[in-house]
Design a protein around this motif. Structure first.
Motif, PDB file in Angstrom:
ATOM      1  N   ASP B 243      -9.310 -11.606 -25.204  1.00  0.00           N
ATOM      2  CA  ASP B 243      -9.953 -11.265 -23.937  1.00  0.00           C
ATOM      3  C   ASP B 243      -8.880 -10.847 -22.933  1.00  0.00           C
ATOM      4  O   ASP B 243      -7.692 -11.086 -23.119  1.00  0.00           O
ATOM      5  CB  ASP B 243     -10.812 -12.428 -23.418  1.00  0.00           C
ATOM      6  N   LEU B 244      -9.340 -10.230 -21.872  1.00  0.00           N
ATOM      7  CA  LEU B 244      -8.440  -9.587 -20.913  1.00  0.00           C
ATOM      8  C   LEU B 244      -7.356 -10.538 -20.411  1.00  0.00           C
ATOM      9  O   LEU B 244      -6.173 -10.216 -20.387  1.00  0.00           O
ATOM     10  CB  LEU B 244      -9.275  -9.075 -19.738  1.00  0.00           C
ATOM     11  N   LYS B 245      -7.775 -11.726 -20.045  1.00  0.00           N
ATOM     12  CA  LYS B 245      -6.841 -12.679 -19.448  1.00  0.00           C
ATOM     13  C   LYS B 245      -5.761 -13.067 -20.453  1.00  0.00           C
ATOM     14  O   LYS B 245      -4.563 -13.109 -20.134  1.00  0.00           O
ATOM     15  CB  LYS B 245      -7.634 -13.920 -19.013  1.00  0.00           C
ATOM     16  N   THR B 246      -6.167 -13.344 -21.672  1.00  0.00           N
ATOM     17  CA  THR B 246      -5.211 -13.747 -22.692  1.00  0.00           C
ATOM     18  C   THR B 246      -4.195 -12.640 -22.946  1.00  0.00           C
ATOM     19  O   THR B 246      -3.002 -12.901 -23.124  1.00  0.00           O
ATOM     20  CB  THR B 246      -5.956 -14.083 -24.006  1.00  0.00           C
ATOM     21  N   ILE B 247      -4.684 -11.386 -22.983  1.00  0.00           N
ATOM     22  CA  ILE B 247      -3.765 -10.272 -23.225  1.00  0.00           C
ATOM     23  C   ILE B 247      -2.707 -10.225 -22.122  1.00  0.00           C
ATOM     24  O   ILE B 247      -1.517 -10.066 -22.381  1.00  0.00           O
ATOM     25  CB  ILE B 247      -4.548  -8.936 -23.285  1.00  0.00           C
ATOM     26  N   PHE B 248      -3.133 -10.387 -20.893  1.00  0.00           N
ATOM     27  CA  PHE B 248      -2.169 -10.255 -19.800  1.00  0.00           C
ATOM     28  C   PHE B 248      -1.275 -11.488 -19.659  1.00  0.00           C
ATOM     29  O   PHE B 248      -0.144 -11.385 -19.211  1.00  0.00           O
ATOM     30  CB  PHE B 248      -2.893  -9.965 -18.479  1.00  0.00           C
ATOM     31  N   GLU B 249      -1.801 -12.640 -20.037  1.00  0.00           N
ATOM     32  CA  GLU B 249      -1.015 -13.849 -19.783  1.00  0.00           C
ATOM     33  C   GLU B 249      -0.410 -14.452 -21.032  1.00  0.00           C
ATOM     34  O   GLU B 249       0.616 -15.130 -20.953  1.00  0.00           O
ATOM     35  CB  GLU B 249      -1.890 -14.887 -19.066  1.00  0.00           C
ATOM     36  N   GLY B 250      -1.018 -14.202 -22.162  1.00  0.00           N
ATOM     37  CA  GLY B 250      -0.475 -14.853 -23.353  1.00  0.00           C
ATOM     38  C   GLY B 250      -0.498 -13.966 -24.579  1.00  0.00           C
ATOM     39  O   GLY B 250      -0.877 -14.399 -25.654  1.00  0.00           O
ATOM     40  N   ALA B 251      -0.094 -12.685 -24.402  1.00  0.00           N
ATOM     41  CA  ALA B 251      -0.085 -11.789 -25.549  1.00  0.00           C
ATOM     42  C   ALA B 251       0.942 -12.269 -26.560  1.00  0.00           C
ATOM     43  O   ALA B 251       2.021 -12.732 -26.191  1.00  0.00           O
ATOM     44  CB  ALA B 251       0.239 -10.382 -25.096  1.00  0.00           C
ATOM     45  N   LYS B 252       0.609 -12.162 -27.830  1.00  0.00           N
ATOM     46  CA  LYS B 252       1.493 -12.696 -28.861  1.00  0.00           C
ATOM     47  C   LYS B 252       2.254 -11.591 -29.575  1.00  0.00           C
ATOM     48  O   LYS B 252       3.425 -11.744 -29.913  1.00  0.00           O
ATOM     49  CB  LYS B 252       0.658 -13.489 -29.892  1.00  0.00           C
ATOM     50  N   HIS B 253       1.581 -10.477 -29.837  1.00  0.00           N
ATOM     51  CA  HIS B 253       2.229  -9.450 -30.652  1.00  0.00           C
ATOM     52  C   HIS B 253       3.362  -8.779 -29.872  1.00  0.00           C
ATOM     53  O   HIS B 253       3.196  -8.445 -28.691  1.00  0.00           O
ATOM     54  CB  HIS B 253       1.206  -8.397 -31.068  1.00  0.00           C
ATOM     55  N   PRO B 254       4.514  -8.592 -30.512  1.00  0.00           N
ATOM     56  CA  PRO B 254       5.640  -7.964 -29.809  1.00  0.00           C
ATOM     57  C   PRO B 254       5.280  -6.598 -29.246  1.00  0.00           C
ATOM     58  O   PRO B 254       5.771  -6.205 -28.188  1.00  0.00           O
ATOM     59  CB  PRO B 254       6.704  -7.824 -30.897  1.00  0.00           C
ATOM     60  N   TYR B 255       4.404  -5.865 -29.939  1.00  0.00           N
ATOM     61  CA  TYR B 255       4.032  -4.535 -29.444  1.00  0.00           C
ATOM     62  C   TYR B 255       3.250  -4.643 -28.137  1.00  0.00           C
ATOM     63  O   TYR B 255       3.508  -3.919 -27.186  1.00  0.00           O
ATOM     64  CB  TYR B 255       3.207  -3.792 -30.500  1.00  0.00           C
ATOM     65  N   THR B 256       2.299  -5.558 -28.107  1.00  0.00           N
ATOM     66  CA  THR B 256       1.516  -5.747 -26.879  1.00  0.00           C
ATOM     67  C   THR B 256       2.436  -6.120 -25.727  1.00  0.00           C
ATOM     68  O   THR B 256       2.336  -5.588 -24.617  1.00  0.00           O
ATOM     69  CB  THR B 256       0.463  -6.850 -27.084  1.00  0.00           C
ATOM     70  N   ASN B 257       3.343  -7.038 -26.020  1.00  0.00           N
ATOM     71  CA  ASN B 257       4.282  -7.457 -24.979  1.00  0.00           C
ATOM     72  C   ASN B 257       5.147  -6.298 -24.511  1.00  0.00           C
ATOM     73  O   ASN B 257       5.399  -6.148 -23.314  1.00  0.00           O
ATOM     74  CB  ASN B 257       5.156  -8.607 -25.487  1.00  0.00           C
ATOM     75  N   ALA B 258       5.589  -5.491 -25.471  1.00  0.00           N
ATOM     76  CA  ALA B 258       6.421  -4.345 -25.108  1.00  0.00           C
ATOM     77  C   ALA B 258       5.631  -3.375 -24.234  1.00  0.00           C
ATOM     78  O   ALA B 258       6.139  -2.845 -23.244  1.00  0.00           O
ATOM     79  CB  ALA B 258       6.916  -3.640 -26.368  1.00  0.00           C
ATOM     80  N   LEU B 259       4.360  -3.153 -24.580  1.00  0.00           N
ATOM     81  CA  LEU B 259       3.512  -2.265 -23.780  1.00  0.00           C
ATOM     82  C   LEU B 259       3.360  -2.806 -22.366  1.00  0.00           C
ATOM     83  O   LEU B 259       3.497  -2.085 -21.384  1.00  0.00           O
ATOM     84  CB  LEU B 259       2.118  -2.155 -24.399  1.00  0.00           C
ATOM     85  N   LEU B 260       3.120  -4.128 -22.283  1.00  0.00           N
ATOM     86  CA  LEU B 260       2.910  -4.727 -20.966  1.00  0.00           C
ATOM     87  C   LEU B 260       4.173  -4.651 -20.124  1.00  0.00           C
ATOM     88  O   LEU B 260       4.118  -4.473 -18.917  1.00  0.00           O
ATOM     89  CB  LEU B 260       2.464  -6.181 -21.124  1.00  0.00           C
ATOM     90  N   GLU B 261       5.313  -4.771 -20.789  1.00  0.00           N
ATOM     91  CA  GLU B 261       6.567  -4.710 -20.044  1.00  0.00           C
ATOM     92  C   GLU B 261       6.867  -3.303 -19.562  1.00  0.00           C
ATOM     93  O   GLU B 261       7.701  -3.109 -18.685  1.00  0.00           O
ATOM     94  CB  GLU B 261       7.721  -5.207 -20.924  1.00  0.00           C
ATOM     95  N   SER B 262       6.216  -2.321 -20.173  1.00  0.00           N
ATOM     96  CA  SER B 262       6.462  -0.943 -19.758  1.00  0.00           C
ATOM     97  C   SER B 262       5.657  -0.562 -18.521  1.00  0.00           C
ATOM     98  O   SER B 262       5.757   0.552 -18.035  1.00  0.00           O
ATOM     99  CB  SER B 262       6.090   0.018 -20.892  1.00  0.00           C
ATOM    100  N   ILE B 263       4.824  -1.467 -18.040  1.00  0.00           N
ATOM    101  CA  ILE B 263       4.025  -1.160 -16.851  1.00  0.00           C
ATOM    102  C   ILE B 263       4.822  -1.572 -15.615  1.00  0.00           C
ATOM    103  O   ILE B 263       5.342  -2.676 -15.557  1.00  0.00           O
ATOM    104  CB  ILE B 263       2.709  -1.960 -16.847  1.00  0.00           C
ATOM    105  N   PRO B 264       4.934  -0.687 -14.654  1.00  0.00           N
ATOM    106  CA  PRO B 264       5.602  -1.104 -13.420  1.00  0.00           C
ATOM    107  C   PRO B 264       4.738  -2.137 -12.696  1.00  0.00           C
ATOM    108  O   PRO B 264       3.523  -1.981 -12.604  1.00  0.00           O
ATOM    109  CB  PRO B 264       5.698   0.199 -12.620  1.00  0.00           C
ATOM    110  N   ARG B 265       5.366  -3.210 -12.236  1.00  0.00           N
ATOM    111  CA  ARG B 265       4.593  -4.228 -11.520  1.00  0.00           C
ATOM    112  C   ARG B 265       5.112  -4.357 -10.110  1.00  0.00           C
ATOM    113  O   ARG B 265       6.307  -4.292  -9.866  1.00  0.00           O
ATOM    114  CB  ARG B 265       4.709  -5.580 -12.223  1.00  0.00           C
ATOM    115  N   ILE B 266       4.199  -4.578  -9.227  1.00  0.00           N
ATOM    116  CA  ILE B 266       4.562  -4.560  -7.824  1.00  0.00           C
ATOM    117  C   ILE B 266       5.262  -5.845  -7.408  1.00  0.00           C
ATOM    118  O   ILE B 266       6.075  -5.876  -6.500  1.00  0.00           O
ATOM    119  CB  ILE B 266       3.286  -4.294  -6.978  1.00  0.00           C
ATOM    120  N   ASN B 267       5.001  -6.921  -8.152  1.00  0.00           N
ATOM    121  CA  ASN B 267       5.542  -8.202  -7.718  1.00  0.00           C
ATOM    122  C   ASN B 267       6.804  -8.622  -8.473  1.00  0.00           C
ATOM    123  O   ASN B 267       7.326  -9.702  -8.297  1.00  0.00           O
ATOM    124  CB  ASN B 267       4.468  -9.291  -7.837  1.00  0.00           C
TER     125      ASN B 267
END
Lengths: 298, 325
Positions: B243-267
């Motif tokens: 679910d959405l929350k788990t993906i953003f807060e507790g993604a497990k797969h290295p690819y998902t994490n890499a994708l999330l890290e590629s997003i610019p974050r404002i904070n």
């Protein structure tokens, strides 16, 4: 994540300036007007069509009226009389009916065949495309006049309708090719895919969604093929393969040939009528091509 | 054979869609399974060429040659779509499963008015009288937020802006009350403000029409706005779903994490944005073992040999990675 403004900026453009929507025909006519040649073509075609339509009313004599044979052009007979004493102007006016009818009718047949073949080949592709296009290639490569002579001589009765059928039945390959190539490219359009995703049938997509997009191409080719059909009919008739009972311009030409040395007007005026009409259709076709913004041939 | 539906509108089992091209077989979708629950918005995220769009087209059976669905099952309303005839499929397309494409301006036929195109879509599946049709078209155009629809329905697509075209597409897609709306990157070619409006619209329409939504995209931002659950795909395979929350807060797969890290974050303060090294693998000859291992920072030797199975590590959270096997 990102806070977004919910203002509907685009919906504010509610009151757009809207010019009164001219019909598409009107737009095309307006574009046509920019080219003098196209206007000339349109004028000639309209004039000839009017003459053909109104021939029984406006012709100075009845077609079977006979006076003194082979009179030179005069105030009574603008284009002279033929070897049987008939008024040449009257004959040419009545000939216009047949010649233009032949032109339009054979092009209609050509369009029906060419459109169906091109549609099926371009849209379905694969084996259907292969078979249909090879047939088109065969007809395309053989010399048209030879094929026409051969086809016409296969029939015992040489009615005008047989000739129309033959000219139309052999004239479609070029149109089919162009239509095919249009369908090849249009079937890749997203809106065709979208139509499919809505559950439209292939037939519906071919006819309702793609055809209106390529209609202008078909109109231009058809217009430019009308003079060819008229000329082919005249040629066939002149060579003695026509319908002797009809009085098309080809028949007039053929009859006038033997009197060319003594009475030049018998052959000259039908020839000029033929020339002007062909020119008219060609100019109109050219103008339409520019007005409809199509890239065809060179 | 009846499938276990339990609340799923659509269930995909072991789907395989291959493209047979001269260079070999492209396994665009390779044993993909997922489900979309009733009234759920599922997002499929992945890089270009990972098979997202092929998946969408497979569901509607719109895969064109040289592509072919070679295996698997797609269960919808208790029936396997892959076993249906073309005619039966046509009745489902548009009426029960509708699709919105990524190029709104080219999804509309330039030679017809917007109104007549929507009417055409309605005509395909419903028996509507001529005089009722106009009202219906006006009504649906109003619902998707076109101002003064009775006038705007007479416009041609070139008179519409990109956002309005997408609204019109949405109107067409929803005109028959579909159970599932597939949106294939519906906001990619639109400005950010228009994107937001379209997403708002999807959210409103979802409530109004009670449709499930399959949203395809590569933008986690767009996904987070709309989706309840996310499926991450990589080179024709599902690598993680949660679910959405788990993906953003507790993604497990290295690819998902890499994708999330590629997003610019404002904070978060960062000098350089994370970049996943390497390219998407060619699907003709995908790397052995885990397909992501050549680009993975946590790859071990085993990753190049053994293909990870997708396993449920906690309820509703599935990962295909040897780290968790």
């Amino acid at each position: 994540m990102f806070r977004r403004s919910r203002r509907n900026a685009e919906d504010k453009k509610e009151k757009v300036h809207r010019p009164s929507r001219a019909t598409r025909l009107f737009v095309v006519l307006r574009k046509l007007k920019k080219s003098e040649m196209a206007i000339a073509g349109l004028g000639i075609v309209s004039f000839m069509s009017m003459v053909a339509l109104l021939a029984p009313i406006i012709a100075p004599y009845a077609p079977e009226w006979k006076g003194i044979a082979r009179q030179a052009p005069s105030m009574e007979h603008f284009f002279g009389t033929d070897n049987l004493g008939r008024d040449m102007l009257t004959l040419i006016m009545h000939g216009a009916r047949i010649s233009i009818y032949v032109g339009v009718a054979s092009v209609l047949i050509e369009v029906v065949i060419g459109l169906s073949v091109g549609m099926a080949a371009g849209y379905f592709g694969g084996i259907i495309d292969e078979i249909l296009m090879r047939i088109a290639d065969v007809i395309f490569t053989l010399p048209t006049l030879m094929m026409l002579l051969l086809a016409v001589s296969m029939f015992q009765v040489r009615g005008i309708h047989i000739i129309i059928l033959v000219i139309g039945g052999l004239g479609w390959p070029f149109l089919a090719r162009v239509v095919r190539s249009e369908y090849l490219s249009f079937r890749e359009e997203t809106y065709v895919e979208a139509a499919k995703s809505m559950g439209a049938t292939s037939w519906r997509i071919m006819v309702r969604h793609i055809l209106p997009n390529i209609l202008s191409v078909v109109i231009v080719i058809a217009t430019m093929d009308i003079p060819w059909a008229i000329l082919y009919e005249a040629t066939l008739t002149f060579l003695g393969f026509g319908d002797p009972a009809s009085s098309s311009w080809g028949v007039l030409l053929q009859r006038g040939e033997e009197h060319l040395r003594t009475s030049w007007w018998i052959m000259t005026f039908p020839g000029v009528a033929l020339l002007i009409t062909s020119l008219g259709f060609n100019l109109l076709g050219d103008g339409l091509r520019d007005a409809l913004d199509i890239k065809l041939r060179e | 054979m009846k499938p276990p539906t339990n609340g799923a509108v659509l269930r995909i089992n072991d789907l395989k869609t291959y493209y047979y091209i001269a260079e070999g077989v492209v396994k665009a979708i390779d044993r993909v399974s997922m489900k979309i629950n009733e009234e759920e918005a599922l997002g499929i995220v992945g890089e270009s060429g990972c098979g997202k769009s092929t998946l969408a087209h497979s569901i509607l059976r719109l895969i064109r040659k040289p592509g072919k669905i070679v295996g698997g099952e797609i269960w919808f309303e208790g029936e396997n779509l892959l076993r249906k005839s073309e005619g039966e499929m046509r009745k489902i397309r548009g009426s029960k499963i509708a699709m919105v494409f990524q190029n709104p301006t080219s999804s509309l036929n330039p030679v017809f008015t917007i109104g007549s195109q929507i009417a055409e879509a309605i005509k395909l599946h419903q028996n509507v009288q001529k005089h009722e049709m106009k009202e219906k078209v006006i009504d649906i155009l109003g619902k998707v937020g076109i101002a003064s629809p009775s006038q705007r329905m007479k416009d041609y697509p070139h008179e519409y802006s990109g956002g309005m075209c997408q609204r019109a597409m949405m109107a067409m897609a929803l005109s028959c009350n579909p159970k599932l709306l597939i949106a294939d990157e519906p906001t990619t070619n639109l400005d950010v403000t228009i994107q937001a409006q379209i997403l708002d619209l999807v959210r409103i329409l979802r409530k109004e029409f009670n449709a499930s939504i399959l949203l395809i995209g590569h933008d986690f931002g767009v996904m987070s706005e709309l989706c309840d659950r996310i499926v991450v795909m990589y080179s024709g395979k599902v690598v993680e779903s949660a679910d959405l929350k788990t993906i953003f807060e507790g993604a497990k797969h290295p690819y998902t994490n890499a994708l999330l890290e590629s997003i610019p974050r404002i904070n978060v303060e960062k000098d350089r944005l994370h970049v996943i090294p390497g390219d998407v693998p060619e699907l003709i000859k995908p790397p052995p073992g885990c397909r992501f291992h050549p680009r993975c920072e946590q790859a071990t030797e085993a990753c190049g040999k053994e293909e990870p199975a997708i396993i449920e590590i906690e309820k509703g959270h599935e990962v295909a990675c040897l780290l968790y096997n």
